[in-house]
Design an enzyme around this catalytic site. Structure first.
Site, short mmCIF file in Angstrom:
data_model
loop_
_atom_site.label_atom_id
_atom_site.label_comp_id
_atom_site.label_asym_id
_atom_site.label_seq_id
_atom_site.Cartn_x
_atom_site.Cartn_y
_atom_site.Cartn_z
N ASP A 102 -4.27 -13.00 3.19
CA ASP A 102 -5.74 -12.42 3.57
C ASP A 102 -6.90 -12.68 2.66
O ASP A 102 -8.22 -12.45 3.15
CB ASP A 102 -5.79 -11.04 4.14
CG ASP A 102 -5.17 -10.04 2.82
OD1 ASP A 102 -4.58 -10.73 2.13
OD2 ASP A 102 -4.74 -8.70 3.19
N ASP A 148 -2.37 -10.59 -2.65
CA ASP A 148 -3.00 -10.20 -1.40
C ASP A 148 -4.51 -9.77 -1.71
O ASP A 148 -5.04 -9.28 -2.70
CB ASP A 148 -2.32 -9.10 -0.88
CG ASP A 148 -2.85 -8.60 0.46
OD1 ASP A 148 -2.03 -8.88 1.60
OD2 ASP A 148 -3.93 -7.70 0.65
N HIS A 198 0.74 -1.33 0.07
CA HIS A 198 0.09 -0.11 0.06
C HIS A 198 0.73 1.23 -0.15
O HIS A 198 0.28 2.59 -0.30
CB HIS A 198 -0.79 -0.07 1.28
CG HIS A 198 -2.06 -1.14 1.37
ND1 HIS A 198 -2.99 -1.40 0.22
CD2 HIS A 198 -2.01 -2.05 2.12
CE1 HIS A 198 -3.71 -2.01 0.37
NE2 HIS A 198 -3.32 -2.66 1.40
N HIS A 208 -6.01 -7.17 -0.65
CA HIS A 208 -6.28 -5.87 -0.98
C HIS A 208 -5.57 -5.61 -2.21
O HIS A 208 -4.31 -5.93 -2.28
CB HIS A 208 -5.87 -5.00 0.16
CG HIS A 208 -6.55 -5.30 1.45
ND1 HIS A 208 -6.18 -6.20 2.23
CD2 HIS A 208 -7.85 -4.93 1.67
CE1 HIS A 208 -7.22 -6.54 3.10
NE2 HIS A 208 -8.12 -5.64 3.11
ZN LIG Z 1 -4.16 -7.24 2.56
#
Ligand SMILES: [Zn+2]
Length: 349
Positions: free
Chosen positions: A285, A196, A160, A198
């Site tokens: 995740d 991931d 991120h 996200h």
């Molecule tokens: Zn994540």
């Protein structure tokens, strides 16, 4: 598989995360490291080596100098301003009314460099982020020297983190730093596969206009999921990078049948780009019991996931990103690496 790990990756021990209007214990915790290294040791997954220092140059090759200075001094400046809690952003630049940083106040600097407000900064965060980048770079050293795969047990995560923004538990973008370092050391083309849950907004931003480092991601649809403002399918790169950014947003509740179909499509895109190195942003995740995600993969699915990635036959660097079902993260990482190693043969593609 070579594993790069240090107990220093547990140095960042924030006590607060802003979640649902409450300050809670952060989902991204040092216990994640303990679970992963315990599982890798129990499986005898490979030699475990400590990272070596690579200095600031590889980090500065990706991140803005003012941003690095901010992270280096943020805690001292915060404490000097009289604050006693952890650093949480409370103010952002006003859209369409001046987005440059002109104030010297620590609150302004925090907001300017923050992507999101959930992730607090504490006393050890800067050094921990530097260590995490060194883990990624040391694992890259092994891949480049031997052609054999490696796993960097990076913490904090990185995907991120943008050129000049932190958030989503990320401060320095480990995958991007490794990819840029590989390019500067003569690797012709790098592909980053981000599995991931996200979207890796930071990695996408860093390489969005480049063809020499591609970014291919499958993730929760930003219509529903963090980071909300990127990860859409029509974001395909710009300028020379047009076509080298590929997003595969998936709906809440996605199971392994659907997810692995998207993975196969992502792998086909990577194969068509003919990279010389694969970097996998490995977040677990996507697991069914993850507390902040919504896909339904089982632990056994990670074995098959690793095997499918191995079919590319590329020199491969795995870097830990997210994964917050702490009791299962070790098994899920070890399964991915075991599935990869059982199927990987160099030079297949
Ligand atoms: Zn994540």
């Amino acid at each position: 598989m070579q594993i790069v790990h240090t107990e220093d990756s547990k140095r960042r021990a924030a006590t607060t995360e802003l979640s649902g209007g409450h300050l809670v214990a952060p989902f991204e915790s040092p216990a994640r490291v303990d679970q992963v290294i315990a599982a890798l040791r129990a499986r005898d997954s490979g030699p475990i080596v400590a990272p070596t220092s690579h200095g600031m140059a590889p980090i500065a090759a990706v991140h803005d100098a003012g941003y690095i200075d901010f992270l280096a001094s943020a805690w001292d400046d915060w404490v000097a301003a009289g604050n006693t809690g952890e650093i949480i952003p409370t103010i952002w630049p006003t859209r369409r009314l001046g987005e440059t940083l002109r104030s010297r106040h620590i609150e302004a600097r925090v907001g300017y460099y923050a992507l999101a407000g959930e992730t607090s900064i504490e006393a050890q965060t800067y050094e921990a982020a530097r260590t995490s980048a060194d883990i990624a770079l040391s694992a890259l050293d092994h891949v480049l020297a031997t052609g054999a795969p490696a796993f960097g047990l990076c913490r904090p995560p990185g995907h991120h983190a943008a050129v000049d923004q932190f958030g989503g538990y990320s401060f320095f973008n480990n995958a991007a730093i490794a990819a840029e370092s590989a390019r500067q050391r003569g690797v012709s083309r790098v592909a980053i596969l981000d599995v991931d849950f996200h979207h890796g907004n930071g990695t996408q931003q860093i390489f969005y206009e480049r063809a020499d480092v591609s970014f291919v991601s499958l993730h929760g649809d930003p219509v529903d999921e963090f980071p909300y403002f990127s990860g859409f399918a029509d974001e395909r790169g710009a300028g020379p990078g047009l076509g080298y950014n590929r997003n595969h947003p998936l709906p809440p509740g996605t199971d392994y049948v659907v997810w692995s179909g998207a993975l196969d499509a992502a792998l086909a895109e990577i194969a068509a780009q003919a990279p010389a190195l694969l970097i996998v942003s490995l977040g677990t995740d996507i697991f069914k019991d993850d507390p902040i995600s919504s896909f339904t993969l089982d632990s056994d699915d990670f074995v098959d996931c690793g095997a499918r990635i191995a079919a590319l036959g590329l020199p491969s660097l795995f870097l830990l990103e997210g994964g917050y079902a702490v009791a299962a993260i070790g098994t899920n990482i070890a399964n991915t690496l075991a599935g990869f190693e059982a199927a990987w043969r160099p030079g297949r593609s």
